[in-house]
Design a protein around this motif. Structure first.
Motif, PDB file in Angstrom:
ATOM      1  N   PHE A  91      -4.741  11.458   0.652  1.00  0.00           N
ATOM      2  CA  PHE A  91      -3.899  12.650   0.522  1.00  0.00           C
ATOM      3  C   PHE A  91      -2.912  12.710   1.678  1.00  0.00           C
ATOM      4  O   PHE A  91      -3.301  12.698   2.839  1.00  0.00           O
ATOM      5  CB  PHE A  91      -4.782  13.896   0.515  1.00  0.00           C
ATOM      6  N   LYS A  92      -1.625  12.769   1.317  1.00  0.00           N
ATOM      7  CA  LYS A  92      -0.590  12.692   2.347  1.00  0.00           C
ATOM      8  C   LYS A  92       0.070  14.039   2.604  1.00  0.00           C
ATOM      9  O   LYS A  92       0.400  14.766   1.669  1.00  0.00           O
ATOM     10  CB  LYS A  92       0.482  11.691   1.921  1.00  0.00           C
ATOM     11  N   MET A  93       0.251  14.317   3.895  1.00  0.00           N
ATOM     12  CA  MET A  93       0.947  15.537   4.301  1.00  0.00           C
ATOM     13  C   MET A  93       2.174  15.172   5.120  1.00  0.00           C
ATOM     14  O   MET A  93       2.154  14.210   5.884  1.00  0.00           O
ATOM     15  CB  MET A  93       0.009  16.416   5.138  1.00  0.00           C
ATOM     16  N   VAL A 143       1.467   6.905   8.055  1.00  0.00           N
ATOM     17  CA  VAL A 143       2.353   6.045   7.261  1.00  0.00           C
ATOM     18  C   VAL A 143       3.602   5.649   8.050  1.00  0.00           C
ATOM     19  O   VAL A 143       3.975   6.291   9.028  1.00  0.00           O
ATOM     20  CB  VAL A 143       2.769   6.731   5.927  1.00  0.00           C
ATOM     21  N   HIS A 144       4.208   4.578   7.612  1.00  0.00           N
ATOM     22  CA  HIS A 144       5.484   4.038   8.121  1.00  0.00           C
ATOM     23  C   HIS A 144       5.760   4.300   9.614  1.00  0.00           C
ATOM     24  O   HIS A 144       6.746   4.929   9.980  1.00  0.00           O
ATOM     25  CB  HIS A 144       6.670   4.500   7.265  1.00  0.00           C
ATOM     26  N   LEU A 145       4.916   3.736  10.447  1.00  0.00           N
ATOM     27  CA  LEU A 145       5.133   3.854  11.902  1.00  0.00           C
ATOM     28  C   LEU A 145       6.420   3.127  12.291  1.00  0.00           C
ATOM     29  O   LEU A 145       6.658   2.004  11.855  1.00  0.00           O
ATOM     30  CB  LEU A 145       3.946   3.239  12.645  1.00  0.00           C
ATOM     31  N   ALA A 203       0.807  -1.232   0.000  1.00  0.00           N
ATOM     32  CA  ALA A 203       0.000   0.000   0.000  1.00  0.00           C
ATOM     33  C   ALA A 203       0.833   1.272   0.000  1.00  0.00           C
ATOM     34  O   ALA A 203       0.278   2.373   0.022  1.00  0.00           O
ATOM     35  CB  ALA A 203      -0.934  -0.002   1.216  1.00  0.00           C
ATOM     36  N   HIS A 204       2.164   1.155  -0.028  1.00  0.00           N
ATOM     37  CA  HIS A 204       3.012   2.355   0.082  1.00  0.00           C
ATOM     38  C   HIS A 204       4.287   2.178  -0.742  1.00  0.00           C
ATOM     39  O   HIS A 204       5.283   1.639  -0.267  1.00  0.00           O
ATOM     40  CB  HIS A 204       3.353   2.588   1.562  1.00  0.00           C
ATOM     41  N   THR A 205       4.252   2.640  -1.988  1.00  0.00           N
ATOM     42  CA  THR A 205       5.467   2.623  -2.810  1.00  0.00           C
ATOM     43  C   THR A 205       5.676   3.992  -3.462  1.00  0.00           C
ATOM     44  O   THR A 205       4.740   4.751  -3.666  1.00  0.00           O
ATOM     45  CB  THR A 205       5.396   1.562  -3.927  1.00  0.00           C
ATOM     46  N   HIS A 206       6.943   4.262  -3.753  1.00  0.00           N
ATOM     47  CA  HIS A 206       7.325   5.475  -4.496  1.00  0.00           C
ATOM     48  C   HIS A 206       8.030   5.036  -5.768  1.00  0.00           C
ATOM     49  O   HIS A 206       8.719   4.022  -5.773  1.00  0.00           O
ATOM     50  CB  HIS A 206       8.296   6.328  -3.678  1.00  0.00           C
ATOM     51  N   ILE A 207       7.882   5.832  -6.819  1.00  0.00           N
ATOM     52  CA  ILE A 207       8.501   5.469  -8.094  1.00  0.00           C
ATOM     53  C   ILE A 207       9.742   6.308  -8.388  1.00  0.00           C
ATOM     54  O   ILE A 207      10.404   6.091  -9.399  1.00  0.00           O
ATOM     55  CB  ILE A 207       7.498   5.640  -9.254  1.00  0.00           C
ATOM     56  N   THR A 247       5.764  -1.117   2.420  1.00  0.00           N
ATOM     57  CA  THR A 247       7.235  -1.007   2.347  1.00  0.00           C
ATOM     58  C   THR A 247       7.823   0.402   2.388  1.00  0.00           C
ATOM     59  O   THR A 247       8.971   0.558   2.771  1.00  0.00           O
ATOM     60  CB  THR A 247       7.783  -1.646   1.047  1.00  0.00           C
ATOM     61  N   ASP A 248       7.106   1.418   1.918  1.00  0.00           N
ATOM     62  CA  ASP A 248       7.737   2.727   1.686  1.00  0.00           C
ATOM     63  C   ASP A 248       8.906   2.589   0.706  1.00  0.00           C
ATOM     64  O   ASP A 248       9.915   3.292   0.805  1.00  0.00           O
ATOM     65  CB  ASP A 248       8.191   3.365   3.008  1.00  0.00           C
ATOM     66  N   HIS A 249       8.749   1.671  -0.235  1.00  0.00           N
ATOM     67  CA  HIS A 249       9.764   1.454  -1.279  1.00  0.00           C
ATOM     68  C   HIS A 249      10.140   2.774  -1.949  1.00  0.00           C
ATOM     69  O   HIS A 249       9.279   3.485  -2.472  1.00  0.00           O
ATOM     70  CB  HIS A 249       9.181   0.489  -2.327  1.00  0.00           C
TER      71      HIS A 249
HETATM   72 ZN   LIG Z   1       6.869   7.034   1.694  1.00  0.00          ZN
END
Ligand SMILES: [Zn+2]
Length: 460
Positions: free
Chosen positions: A145-147, A235-237, A63-67, A308-310
């Motif tokens: 929406f992420k802050m 996110v990412h605790l 549920a959490h990836t970056h490109i 993952t916060d990949h």
């Molecule tokens: Zn992230």
């Protein structure tokens, strides 16, 4: 010869749901699950796949990836190779970009490049007019929406004023606020003091982002969201302190969810010292006690999602951090190692059971991010997304065998037990014994929320 009534029957497996593990067959027709039950009860099928006693999970979600430096193609290909069938991707963009335009352009690119099914999250930056762009973006099927509560120096941090106003709009639209919860002002002071003292090595990074910076920011985000009545996802605790506050909110019945990541369960500041800038992520790697607290949170359901916060950067891009850790980019790869690490460390080593994995990698994220039961469930009518895991296959994790653009992994040399050997998405084989069977553009966009799944229906 009788005419096939379904397309495929997958048989011989142990079917894993969020609460049961049962020997059963799965019939697939037109990309969806048509029936689950005893093999003898299955309709005739054009194709039969015997999975020989292995586990059959519902499609697994990161549920959490970056490109970032990779683009949609590389990130989603690595996801597919690692047994992930759906990913939710943070879109690139900065404070000056119109988020509606970023989202529109991203949809155009991803439709040609994606290897797995995908949805999007977008960032909000501290620009008042950005709040006016929320409604249009949501109509594109993006309700998350992420802050950032940190990164003031990089013009990414939002003020409390902006966060309050944005949450009011997010609540009104029926969307969900996500926050990166670290107290950016505390961190900036500690970082400036470290730099002034000439303390710029890898060992000086964690002390500038102490656990209390996360605990305080988690608390503040919850207080503001609760005042507004806005659904909130942290996110990412990474810390026991943050978890304690989230557990209290959830115990009080508030719409607050969180995720943690393999790096916060398995690595510590010792790994930061070993890997240097390659392990520079935020929040930082912390302590064994934090690892254990987060495992407990995942086991008890206080943390309903593992992601993952990949964020892949090649080592060259991190090089500058060898001289000054504060100059290096943030992020490390992980989408391809998520499933094997979760199975090996959670199901095998900790004995949390296959259903635990189905909860944190499938049902939990699907419900929270409003793609359930299209995704996240093995039941008639759901997409026929399956992940077959061979519990006995042992693999040594090595970057040279992975497909992540970073070219390194913080889990190098770790042996995992259990490996995704077959995946299906919408009834089609995606991954078969390490070989990808579909090309770029196979993945489909998930317009969220899926029909009939308002935030109020989210129960996890
Ligand atoms: Zn992230």
């Amino acid at each position: 010869m009788t005419r096939a009534r379904v397309d495929t029957v997958v048989h011989g497996g142990l079917v894993v749901t969020s609460s049961t593990v049962t020997p059963a067959a799965i019939a697939i027709k037109d990309g969806r699950i048509a029936a689950i039950g005893e093999e003898s009860m299955m309709p005739d099928a054009a194709r039969s796949i015997d999975v020989g006693g292995k586990y059959v999970f519902p499609g697994l979600i990161d549920a959490h990836t970056h490109i970032w430096s990779e683009g949609f193609g590389v990130t989603t290909r690595a996801a597919a190779c690692g047994g992930v069938t759906t990913t939710l991707i943070f879109l690139r963009g900065d404070a000056n970009d119109n988020i509606f335009e970023v989202a529109t352009e991203s949809k155009r690119q991803a439709v040609e490049q994606a290897h797995v099914d995908y949805g999007f999250h977008v960032y909000l930056f501290d620009r008042a007019s950005m709040i006016e762009e929320l409604e249009g973006t949501m109509k594109l099927g993006i309700p998350t929406f992420k802050m950032f509560m940190a990164y003031k120096k990089r013009q990414m941090k939002v003020s409390n004023e902006f966060m309050l106003r944005a949450m009011q709009t997010i609540k009104r639209l029926g969307a969900t606020a996500m926050v990166h919860a670290e107290n950016g002002e505390m961190i900036d002071v500690l970082e400036d003091q470290a730099i002034a003292a000439g303390c710029c090595g890898a060992e000086h990074f964690y002390p500038t982002r102490p656990n209390v910076a996360e605990g305080e920011a988690v608390n503040r985000a919850i207080e503001i969201a609760t005042h507004v009545g806005c659904p909130l996802y942290i996110v990412h605790l990474s810390s026991a302190e943050g978890l304690a506050r989230i557990k209290a909110a959830r115990d009080a019945g508030l719409p607050v969810w969180t995720e943690t990541c393999p790096q916060y369960l398995l690595l510590t500041d010792d790994d930061m010292r070993k890997w240097g800038p390659l392990a520079k992520i935020a929040p930082p790697l912390r302590t064994r006690q934090d690892n254990e607290a987060l495992w407990t949170g995942l086991e008890r359901g206080w943390i309903p999602v593992l992601a993952t916060d990949h964020a892949s950067y090649p080592p060259e891009a991190k090089e500058v951090g060898k001289k000054d850790i504060f100059q290096a980019a943030f992020g490390a790869p992980g989408v391809e190692t998520l499933v094997p690490l979760a199975f090996s460390e959670g199901v095998v080593k900790r004995g949390l059971g296959p259903s635990w994995l189905a909860r944190v990698l499938s049902e939990g994220p699907a419900k929270i991010f409003q793609i359930y039961p299209k995704k996240g469930a093995l039941q008639p009518g759901s997409d026929a997304d399956l992940v077959v895991i061979d519990p006995d296959k042992r693999v040594l994790l090595q970057a040279k065998n992975l497909h992540q653009g970073a070219g390194y992994t913080l889990f190098e040399g770790r042996e995992v037990r259990g490996w995704p050997v077959l995946t299906m998405v919408r009834g089609q084989v995606l991954l078969d014994n390490g070989e990808l069977k579909q090309g770029p553009g196979f993945g489909q966009f998930l317009h969220r929320p899926m029909d009939g799944h308002a935030p109020a229906a989210r129960t996890t």
